[in-house]
Design a protein around this motif. Structure first.
Motif, PDB file in Angstrom:
ATOM      1  N   UNK A  71       1.283   6.515  19.804  1.00 65.91           N
ATOM      2  CA  UNK A  71       1.414   6.534  21.287  1.00 65.91           C
ATOM      3  C   UNK A  71       0.408   5.592  22.067  1.00 65.91           C
ATOM      4  N   UNK A  73      -2.186   5.646  23.454  1.00 68.66           N
ATOM      5  CA  UNK A  73      -3.660   5.935  23.333  1.00 68.66           C
ATOM      6  C   UNK A  73      -4.047   4.968  22.304  1.00 68.66           C
ATOM      7  N   UNK A 136      -2.482  20.512  36.965  1.00 71.09           N
ATOM      8  CA  UNK A 136      -2.956  21.799  36.954  1.00 71.09           C
ATOM      9  C   UNK A 136      -3.710  22.342  38.359  1.00 71.09           C
ATOM     10  N   UNK A 137      -4.198  23.571  38.690  1.00 74.97           N
ATOM     11  CA  UNK A 137      -4.651  23.777  39.890  1.00 74.97           C
ATOM     12  C   UNK A 137      -6.019  23.009  40.060  1.00 74.97           C
ATOM     13  N   UNK A 138      -6.697  22.889  38.988  1.00 78.82           N
ATOM     14  CA  UNK A 138      -8.158  22.122  39.028  1.00 78.82           C
ATOM     15  C   UNK A 138      -7.827  20.625  39.164  1.00 78.82           C
ATOM     16  N   UNK A 139      -6.715  20.194  38.611  1.00 83.99           N
ATOM     17  CA  UNK A 139      -6.521  18.700  38.731  1.00 83.99           C
ATOM     18  C   UNK A 139      -5.589  18.204  37.795  1.00 83.99           C
ATOM     19  N   UNK A 140      -5.438  16.972  37.692  1.00 87.26           N
ATOM     20  CA  UNK A 140      -4.327  16.216  37.034  1.00 87.26           C
ATOM     21  C   UNK A 140      -4.856  16.230  35.639  1.00 87.26           C
ATOM     22  N   UNK A 141      -4.015  16.465  34.664  1.00 90.08           N
ATOM     23  CA  UNK A 141      -4.364  16.165  33.252  1.00 90.08           C
ATOM     24  C   UNK A 141      -3.426  15.210  32.723  1.00 90.08           C
ATOM     25  N   UNK A 142      -4.013  14.341  31.596  1.00 85.61           N
ATOM     26  CA  UNK A 142      -3.271  13.117  30.981  1.00 85.61           C
ATOM     27  C   UNK A 142      -3.063  13.275  29.610  1.00 85.61           C
ATOM     28  N   UNK A 143      -2.165  13.238  28.954  1.00 91.41           N
ATOM     29  CA  UNK A 143      -2.329  12.859  27.423  1.00 91.41           C
ATOM     30  C   UNK A 143      -1.433  11.557  27.182  1.00 91.41           C
ATOM     31  N   UNK A 144      -1.597  10.817  26.105  1.00 95.12           N
ATOM     32  CA  UNK A 144      -1.094   9.707  25.989  1.00 95.12           C
ATOM     33  C   UNK A 144       0.500   9.754  25.780  1.00 95.12           C
ATOM     34  N   UNK A 146       4.096   9.001  24.213  1.00 92.48           N
ATOM     35  CA  UNK A 146       4.694   8.931  22.923  1.00 92.48           C
ATOM     36  C   UNK A 146       5.372   7.568  22.510  1.00 92.48           C
TER      37      UNK A 146
END
Lengths: 329, 81
Positions: A71, A73, A136-144, A146
């Motif tokens: 990926x 990352x 998400x309601x708290x903020x953006x989430x990131x995953x690498x 693929x």
């Protein structure tokens, strides 16, 4: 502040076995600690990515990098550690040639998702797949993101040395640590850049104590079909598909000594460009037939040619070099 | 909203990241544990010979390969009896 040269170890798409192999050098690990300052090694210490980013370029003397590039990352860490390290070692089969996870290159990323996220033990009623970004309601989430295929380390960044094995044998790691310490003390010099280190220079067959004759075989057999295995005779000559002829020495022929065929984890022998091509040549040379139909029948005794010939080296093979699996399917 | 990222989580096998969101009082509002790792064993083991399985699956985890290695022979015994 420590004056010791800095040491790092990182894992990309890997299993952690390379880390265990390093720890299996036992008290030799104290030599690493005595001679190096360990600055980054996620399995063993708490340094974070941001700590590495804050280091001056070239400030790490040596980084042992294991794992494939599955990926973004993994690739970002490869670039980061390449920039921070004077010596980058592709450590273990995954970094060198893709290893078992490279077999995923026979499938598209989409079919991996479709399988992995719909197993009987996976609860995924909405059929969700990983997304690089999720709100998400708290903020953006990131995953690498693929990658469409698994790449080797040197398909992403320049590599100084290769240390194959799944995992590299601990006595070979110990020998490399000894060499490094000798280099630091001015008693030895580093091998040429690009060299494969911690290995033998021939094949597993050359380290194997089993007897080889000129006997040719009429059929390949699967190991569970054998009632007895001759403890002295070459496994290939007994019909077992043993990868020893194409595989680099360095493991002391551990598997054949235990009556298990070599699976090829040390990668191609010195001078071999394509592992599978060499192995096909070796197998062809023991087939006792000149009749094309009979040869086909004998070859049919190998139930999984892709896995047999490229079990560890598919990602590095000439066959699929530079080709993305999703374009093929 | 204040955010604390722990990247990577360390001293265990595997890759992970923890995102912690704090509210205005500095209390934890929510926490996300992310595992970005996927290699696809579930896919590429399909269709391969049963005798290959212990060789493949013990590469799932190099810290606990014995468990993955033994799971396959056990399953195979169940299939044949």
């Amino acid at each position: 502040m420590s004056e010791k040269p800095k040491f790092a170890m990182y894992w990309a798409a890997s299993c952690g076995g390379c880390e265990i192999a390093v720890l299996n050098v036992h008290e030799k690990i104290l030599d690493i600690d005595a001679n190096f300052e360990i600055v980054f090694w996620p399995v063993a210490m708490d340094a974070k990515v941001k700590d590495v980013e804050a280091m001056p370029d070239q400030s790490i003397l040596i980084t042992l990098f294991n794992g494939g590039m599955r990926n973004k990352e993994n690739e970002e860490m490869a670039h980061l550690l390449r920039r921070k390290s004077q010596i980058l070692v592709a450590f273990g089969s995954c970094a060198c040639e893709g290893c078992i996870p490279g077999l995923a290159n026979l499938s598209s990323a989409q079919s991996l998702f479709e399988t992995v996220y719909h197993t009987p033990s996976t609860e995924n009623p909405q059929g969700l797949y990983p997304q690089p970004q999720t709100s998400m309601q708290e903020g953006e989430l990131f995953i690498p993101a693929f990658n469409p295929v698994l790449k080797t380390l040197d398909q992403v960044v320049a590599v100084d040395y290769y240390m194959p094995g799944c995992p590299p044998e601990s006595h070979q790691i110990a020998a490399v640590i000894d060499l490094l310490v000798a280099v630091l003390q001015g008693k030895a010099s580093l091998p040429a850049r690009g060299a494969t280190i911690g290995v033998g220079m021939s094949t597993v067959c050359d380290e194997c104590p089993r007897t080889r004759n000129v006997k040719k075989i009429k059929q390949f057999v699967r190991i569970q079909e054998m009632t007895t295995i001759d403890p002295q005779l070459c496994l290939l000559e007994q019909g077992l598909p043993c990868n020893g002829p194409a595989t680099r020495s360095g493991c002391s022929a551990l598997c054949p000594k235990a009556s298990a065929p070599c699976i090829g984890c040390y990668g191609p022998a010195e001078g071999v460009i394509d592992y599978g091509a060499r192995l096909i040549t070796a197998f062809s040379s023991v087939i006792d037939s000149k009749d094309p139909q009979e040869i086909d029948r004998i070859l049919d005794g190998i139930p999984d040619p892709a896995g047999q010939f490229y079990r560890f080296s598919l990602a590095k093979s000439l066959l699929r070099a530079g080709k993305a699996a999703w374009k093929v399917e | 909203m204040q955010r604390i990222s722990i990247d990577p989580i360390t001293r265990l096998e595997g890759h992970g990241k923890i995102e912690i969101f704090l509210d205005e009082e500095g209390e934890v509002a929510n926490t996300y544990f992310q595992i970005p790792e996927l290699r696809g064993f579930e896919r590429f083991c399909v269709g391969r010979p049963v005798e290959e399985m212990p060789l493949l699956t013990n590469r799932i985890c190099g810290v606990c390969p014995e468990a993955h290695h033994m799971a396959l022979p056990k399953r195979r015994m169940q299939c044949t009896t």
